[in-house]
Scaffold this active site. Structure first.
Site, PDB file in Angstrom:
ATOM      1  N   GLU A 148     -68.796  39.073  85.153  1.00  0.00           N
ATOM      2  CA  GLU A 148     -67.760  39.570  86.055  1.00  0.00           C
ATOM      3  C   GLU A 148     -66.408  39.001  85.651  1.00  0.00           C
ATOM      4  O   GLU A 148     -66.318  37.871  85.180  1.00  0.00           O
ATOM      5  CB  GLU A 148     -68.102  39.153  87.487  1.00  0.00           C
ATOM      6  CG  GLU A 148     -67.168  39.673  88.554  1.00  0.00           C
ATOM      7  CD  GLU A 148     -67.665  39.362  89.967  1.00  0.00           C
ATOM      8  OE1 GLU A 148     -66.825  39.279  90.873  1.00  0.00           O
ATOM      9  OE2 GLU A 148     -68.895  39.200  90.149  1.00  0.00           O
ATOM     10  N   GLU A 152     -58.429  38.645  92.546  1.00  0.00           N
ATOM     11  CA  GLU A 152     -58.733  38.634  93.974  1.00  0.00           C
ATOM     12  C   GLU A 152     -57.543  38.134  94.786  1.00  0.00           C
ATOM     13  O   GLU A 152     -56.848  37.194  94.373  1.00  0.00           O
ATOM     14  CB  GLU A 152     -59.941  37.738  94.254  1.00  0.00           C
ATOM     15  CG  GLU A 152     -61.235  38.243  93.631  1.00  0.00           C
ATOM     16  CD  GLU A 152     -62.387  37.273  93.821  1.00  0.00           C
ATOM     17  OE1 GLU A 152     -63.445  37.702  94.304  1.00  0.00           O
ATOM     18  OE2 GLU A 152     -62.228  36.085  93.463  1.00  0.00           O
TER      19      GLU A 152
END
Length: 258
Positions: A148, A152
């Protein structure tokens, strides 16, 4: 790595990544010193290679992507994904976290059907504000292992952005950057250049942070989501229900293979 060497490495990555041009994004355009990803109008004429991916919500172009629906990721995700929480209106994808009359929190997740590898990934978005909320743009796979790469925004403080990545399910590579603006107040471009030996994150075309150790290597889906966290108040803060419904907005997604 010494600061001077780190700066030189980032500058080299910036030059290499400037081989294509990104569309305009910011409400209040900023100067992109060094000509890195200068903001210009237009999408289609900037990404002409068949390997490029563009989701242009203003033009209704969303082929190859879909909204998750009817299930929860569990663990720290305290919501159920609903396609009704991912709505395109006036050329913008609105991804909303809300609490239903049934007491269930409903969030939004949007992802590509295909998997992509090394290249430059970019999004034009406005983060959601509110303690306990997370809005994001990232790549992810669990085939054959969990890899990943993250961008964010924690709703408790949208003047900062967090970069992170996972390799075989192991994270702990967080880097928090002070933006100098509020990501919930306007649209900005965020991206990362993923290469075999490095990941370089960008904000409004400027290289910000680079990782070079133990990197993801598996093709991943392009994703974004809006959700509320549970059990990690030290990270996201407790959920502020007075902020609901809360919405993150997206104008476009772009990918350029290396």
């Amino acid at each position: 790595m010494k600061f001077e060497k780190m700066t030189a490495v980032i500058a080299a990555a910036a030059v290499a990544a400037a081989a294509f041009v990104l569309p305009a994004c910011t409400d209040n355009p900023v100067s992109n010193e060094g000509g890195v990803h200068p903001s210009v109008e237009g999408l289609e004429d900037k990404f002409t290679d068949p390997a490029d991916i563009i989701v242009d919500f203003s033009a209704g172009k969303t082929e190859g992507f879909y909204a998750a629906h009817g299930y929860s990721n569990g663990n720290m995700f305290n919501c159920t994904w609903s396609r009704d929480s991912a709505v395109i209106s006036d050329g913008i994808m609105n991804m909303t976290l809300s609490k239903g009359n049934d007491g269930v929190y409903y969030g939004a997740e949007y992802r590509s059907t295909a998997y992509y590898g090394y290249g430059y990934y970019s999004v034009c978005m406005k983060a959601a504000k509110g303690s306990g909320l997370v809005s994001s743009f990232f790549t992810y796979t669990n085939r054959p292992v969990w890899d990943e790469i993250d961008i964010e925004f924690l709703g408790k403080d949208t003047t900062h952005v967090q970069f992170n990545y996972y390799v075989s399910g192991v994270g702990g590579h967080e880097y928090v950057y002070g933006l100098g603006f509020d990501a919930a107040e306007g649209f900005h471009e965020y991206g990362f250049d993923w290469q075999k030996g490095s990941i370089t994150w960008y904000v409004d075309g400027a290289p910000i942070y680079r990782a070079t150790q133990n990197l993801p290597s598996n093709p991943q889906q392009i994703m974004m989501n809006m959700w509320n966290c549970i059990g990690h108040d030290d990270w996201t803060g407790p959920l502020d229900e007075s902020a609901l419904p809360a919405t993150a907005q997206y104008k476009w997604i772009a990918f350029k293979s290396c």
